[in-house]
Design an enzyme around this catalytic site. Sequence first.
Site, short mmCIF file in Angstrom:
data_model
loop_
_atom_site.label_atom_id
_atom_site.label_comp_id
_atom_site.label_asym_id
_atom_site.label_seq_id
_atom_site.Cartn_x
_atom_site.Cartn_y
_atom_site.Cartn_z
CG ASN A 54 0.33 3.95 -6.21
OD1 ASN A 54 0.59 2.81 -6.57
ND2 ASN A 54 1.25 4.87 -6.07
CB ALA B 287 3.00 0.98 -4.96
CB CYS B 288 -0.55 3.69 -1.81
SG CYS B 288 -1.26 4.59 -0.43
CB SER B 289 0.58 0.72 3.09
OG SER B 289 0.80 2.00 3.66
NE ARG C 157 -0.44 -3.04 0.05
CZ ARG C 157 0.65 -2.28 0.03
NH1 ARG C 157 0.95 -1.59 -1.06
NH2 ARG C 157 1.43 -2.18 1.09
#
Length: 119
Positions: free
Chosen positions: A6, A8-10, A13
């Site tokens: 996802n 948006a997920c740190s 990333r």
Amino acid sequence: MEIWINPACSKCRTAASTLDEAGNEYTQRRYLDDPPTVAEIEDVLARLRLDPWHIARMNEPIAKEISLKDVPKDDAHRADWVAALAEHPKLIQRPIITLDDGTAVVARDDETLARIIGT
């Protein structure tokens, strides 16, 4: 190697960045845009050697909406858990990395990522 992320997920990333820096080739799957099927979830669970409730994000609002905490964590209700994950992919823990050797990991920590990249 494939990584379910996802953006948006740190943690996602970080995992992708770590794989990039190590020069690992992988396929990125944005599993909220391209949700896994029941069969794909079952395959990942077998690779992880986990039950579906082990990869469920119980703090997601949808978990409360569908009363997931009330579903028993047993073999008789396993299909219900997998169906919930397939219908609501936001419930799936992330990032999940499937490896070419047939295994998979939930890569939420530095130690797991280090094992994958071989450091």
